[in-house]
Design an enzyme around this catalytic site. Structure first.
Site, PDB file in Angstrom:
ATOM      1  N   HIS A 121      -8.103  11.093   9.143  1.00 58.02           N
ATOM      2  CA  HIS A 121      -7.005  12.068   9.242  1.00 58.02           C
ATOM      3  C   HIS A 121      -7.314  13.344   8.472  1.00 58.02           C
ATOM      4  O   HIS A 121      -6.397  14.047   8.025  1.00 58.02           O
ATOM      5  CB  HIS A 121      -5.691  11.437   8.758  1.00 58.02           C
ATOM      6  CG  HIS A 121      -5.190  10.374   9.681  1.00 58.02           C
ATOM      7  ND1 HIS A 121      -4.281   9.420   9.297  1.00 58.02           N
ATOM      8  CD2 HIS A 121      -5.485  10.094  10.972  1.00 58.02           C
ATOM      9  CE1 HIS A 121      -4.030   8.612  10.315  1.00 58.02           C
ATOM     10  NE2 HIS A 121      -4.746   8.988  11.338  1.00 58.02           N
ATOM     11  N   SER A 195      -1.880  -0.358   4.499  1.00 63.70           N
ATOM     12  CA  SER A 195      -1.510   0.338   5.728  1.00 63.70           C
ATOM     13  C   SER A 195      -0.535  -0.515   6.547  1.00 63.70           C
ATOM     14  O   SER A 195      -0.711  -1.729   6.647  1.00 63.70           O
ATOM     15  CB  SER A 195      -2.741   0.634   6.588  1.00 63.70           C
ATOM     16  OG  SER A 195      -2.340   1.293   7.792  1.00 63.70           O
ATOM     17  N   ALA A 221       1.666  -4.440   0.626  1.00 61.22           N
ATOM     18  CA  ALA A 221       2.876  -4.841  -0.096  1.00 61.22           C
ATOM     19  C   ALA A 221       3.894  -5.504   0.825  1.00 61.22           C
ATOM     20  O   ALA A 221       4.701  -6.321   0.372  1.00 61.22           O
ATOM     21  CB  ALA A 221       3.497  -3.625  -0.780  1.00 61.22           C
ATOM     22  N   GLU A 222       3.871  -5.155   2.114  1.00 56.84           N
ATOM     23  CA  GLU A 222       4.829  -5.706   3.087  1.00 56.84           C
ATOM     24  C   GLU A 222       4.059  -6.251   4.290  1.00 56.84           C
ATOM     25  O   GLU A 222       2.893  -5.889   4.489  1.00 56.84           O
ATOM     26  CB  GLU A 222       5.780  -4.594   3.572  1.00 56.84           C
ATOM     27  CG  GLU A 222       6.701  -4.030   2.497  1.00 56.84           C
ATOM     28  CD  GLU A 222       7.385  -2.748   2.975  1.00 56.84           C
ATOM     29  OE1 GLU A 222       8.559  -2.812   3.376  1.00 56.84           O
ATOM     30  OE2 GLU A 222       6.714  -1.698   2.969  1.00 56.84           O
TER      31      GLU A 222
HETATM   32  N1  APR Z   1      -0.243  -1.797  -2.603  1.00 62.80           N
HETATM   33  C1  APR Z   1      -0.419  -2.210  -1.315  1.00 62.80           C
HETATM   34  N2  APR Z   1       0.370  -1.794  -0.268  1.00 62.80           N
HETATM   35  C2  APR Z   1       1.355  -0.941  -0.578  1.00 62.80           C
HETATM   36  C3  APR Z   1       1.620  -0.490  -1.899  1.00 62.80           C
HETATM   37  C4  APR Z   1       0.760  -0.971  -2.944  1.00 62.80           C
HETATM   38  N3  APR Z   1       0.916  -0.597  -4.218  1.00 62.80           N
HETATM   39  N4  APR Z   1       2.702   0.340  -1.863  1.00 62.80           N
HETATM   40  C5  APR Z   1       3.099   0.414  -0.557  1.00 62.80           C
HETATM   41  N5  APR Z   1       2.287  -0.354   0.204  1.00 62.80           N
HETATM   42  C6  APR Z   1       2.319  -0.567   1.660  1.00 62.80           C
HETATM   43  C7  APR Z   1       3.683  -0.317   2.312  1.00 62.80           C
HETATM   44  O1  APR Z   1       4.433  -1.500   2.277  1.00 62.80           O
HETATM   45  C8  APR Z   1       3.298   0.092   3.740  1.00 62.80           C
HETATM   46  O2  APR Z   1       3.352  -1.025   4.616  1.00 62.80           O
HETATM   47  O3  APR Z   1       1.461   0.367   2.244  1.00 62.80           O
HETATM   48  C9  APR Z   1       1.829   0.553   3.623  1.00 62.80           C
HETATM   49  C10 APR Z   1       1.611   2.012   3.963  1.00 62.80           C
HETATM   50  O4  APR Z   1       1.929   2.189   5.322  1.00 62.80           O
HETATM   51  P1  APR Z   1       2.336   3.650   5.826  1.00 62.80           P
HETATM   52  O5  APR Z   1       3.265   4.260   4.864  1.00 62.80           O
HETATM   53  O6  APR Z   1       2.750   3.516   7.248  1.00 62.80           O
HETATM   54  O7  APR Z   1       0.961   4.441   5.694  1.00 62.80           O
HETATM   55  P2  APR Z   1      -0.293   4.454   6.678  1.00 62.80           P
HETATM   56  O8  APR Z   1      -0.466   3.154   7.379  1.00 62.80           O
HETATM   57  O9  APR Z   1      -1.434   4.972   5.912  1.00 62.80           O
HETATM   58  O10 APR Z   1       0.186   5.567   7.744  1.00 62.80           O
HETATM   59  C11 APR Z   1      -0.695   6.002   8.710  1.00 62.80           C
HETATM   60  O11 APR Z   1       0.771   7.811   9.317  1.00 62.80           O
HETATM   61  O12 APR Z   1       2.280   9.253   8.442  1.00 62.80           O
HETATM   62  C12 APR Z   1       1.035   9.168   9.004  1.00 62.80           C
HETATM   63  O13 APR Z   1      -0.903  10.511   8.777  1.00 62.80           O
HETATM   64  C13 APR Z   1      -0.061   9.645   8.075  1.00 62.80           C
HETATM   65  O14 APR Z   1      -2.193   8.611   7.564  1.00 62.80           O
HETATM   66  C14 APR Z   1      -0.822   8.366   7.737  1.00 62.80           C
HETATM   67  C15 APR Z   1      -0.547   7.495   8.936  1.00 62.80           C
END
Ligand code: APR
Length: 252
Positions: A121, A195, A221-222
């Site tokens: 990204h 993710s 985390a979820e």
């Molecule tokens: N350790 C592990 N997981 C965690 C933690 C932690 N400390 N804190 C939060 N999480 C988890 C959340 O529960 C969530 O399921 O990380 C995950 C992040 O998911 P998203 O917020 O959807 O992020 P991501 O998957 O990277 O999103 C993909 O979407 O918004 C766009 O461009 C943006 O690159 C991003 C893409």
């Protein structure tokens, strides 16, 4: 007494120990413990802000000031890698991982010392002018933005300076996507960290690896959209779980 997590950590360690072409696939969750918020799920940014308003190319082109004002008020410039980033560096140096494919634009994998990082990204550390294609370091444009928001292009005077992050509605960088697909098709293990695996085409990378026979190991985390495809899925904080996995590997 062995907890479910202990057993899962042992399983994850065994999987990585057998890896000969392992890769990591990371998302916003890995940087949460560095103070950078994630997007979806509990406490995610998109529960507070409309991604279409603050992170879509159409909105950006209509009004770049909205993006740069958001950046002025929310961008973290002092974030440091955490134990999870450093654990991936250890795994790379030990030969368990060949590369880190990330959806993050924060540059923390590189700052931690990861040698081979594929940024699907883009990066928030570089800015491009959409009119003349000139490129500038983010620090320089942030300085300009503090003086005058939105900043104008120092080369052509244009008002469409944009970080090379991929906004919604934009295509992924071709080279990064191709490199990620090549790594995924050759992978025997994919360590997925932080993710929700809901955003495509990025989430298509671990799926492609699975279709080519790789085992998935998820730390999030979820629950994620791919837990049912994983050899092991651990729900916890990356900064707590990953060091345990590395310790288990170094002890074996
Ligand atoms: N350790 C592990 N997981 C965690 C933690 C932690 N400390 N804190 C939060 N999480 C988890 C959340 O529960 C969530 O399921 O990380 C995950 C992040 O998911 P998203 O917020 O959807 O992020 P991501 O998957 O990277 O999103 C993909 O979407 O918004 C766009 O461009 C943006 O690159 C991003 C893409």
């Amino acid at each position: 007494m062995t907890t479910a997590t202990d057993a899962a950590v042992a399983q994850a360690a065994a999987l990585l120990l057998r890896a000969r072409s392992g890769i990591a696939f990371t998302g916003a969750g890995i940087s949460v413990e560095s103070g950078i918020p994630h997007f979806r799920g509990q406490g995610g940014l998109w529960t507070k802000f409309d991604p279409y308003k603050v992170a879509h190319i159409d909105t950006f082109r209509k009004d770049p000031a909205q993006y740069w004002t958001y950046s002025l008020n929310h961008r973290r410039t002092d974030a440091e890698p955490n134990r999870a980033h450093r654990a991936l560096v250890d795994l790379e140096r030990r030969g368990q991982l060949r590369a880190v494919i990330t959806q993050n634009t924060d540059g923390l994998h590189q700052k931690a010392g990861s040698g081979h990082v594929v940024e699907l990204h883009g990066s928030s550390h570089e800015v491009v002018c959409l009119d003349c294609d000139a490129r500038f370091p983010r620090e320089q444009v942030d300085r300009m933005n503090r003086e005058h928001c939105p900043p104008s292009c120092p080369a052509c005077g244009g008002r469409f300076l944009k970080p090379t992050v991929v906004l919604f509605g934009e295509a992924l960088p071709v080279r990064a996507l191709r490199d990620a697909q090549t790594l995924a098709m050759a992978a025997d293990v994919v360590l997925i960290v932080g993710s929700s695996l809901q955003v495509y085409p990025a989430a298509g990378i671990p799926r492609l690896a699975r279709e080519h026979g790789a085992e998935l190991c998820i730390i999030n985390a979820e629950p994620t959209a791919f837990d049912h495809l994983a050899a092991v899925a651990i729900h916890g904080k990356a900064g707590e779980i990953l060091p345990q996995v590395v310790r288990r590997i170094t002890r074996s």
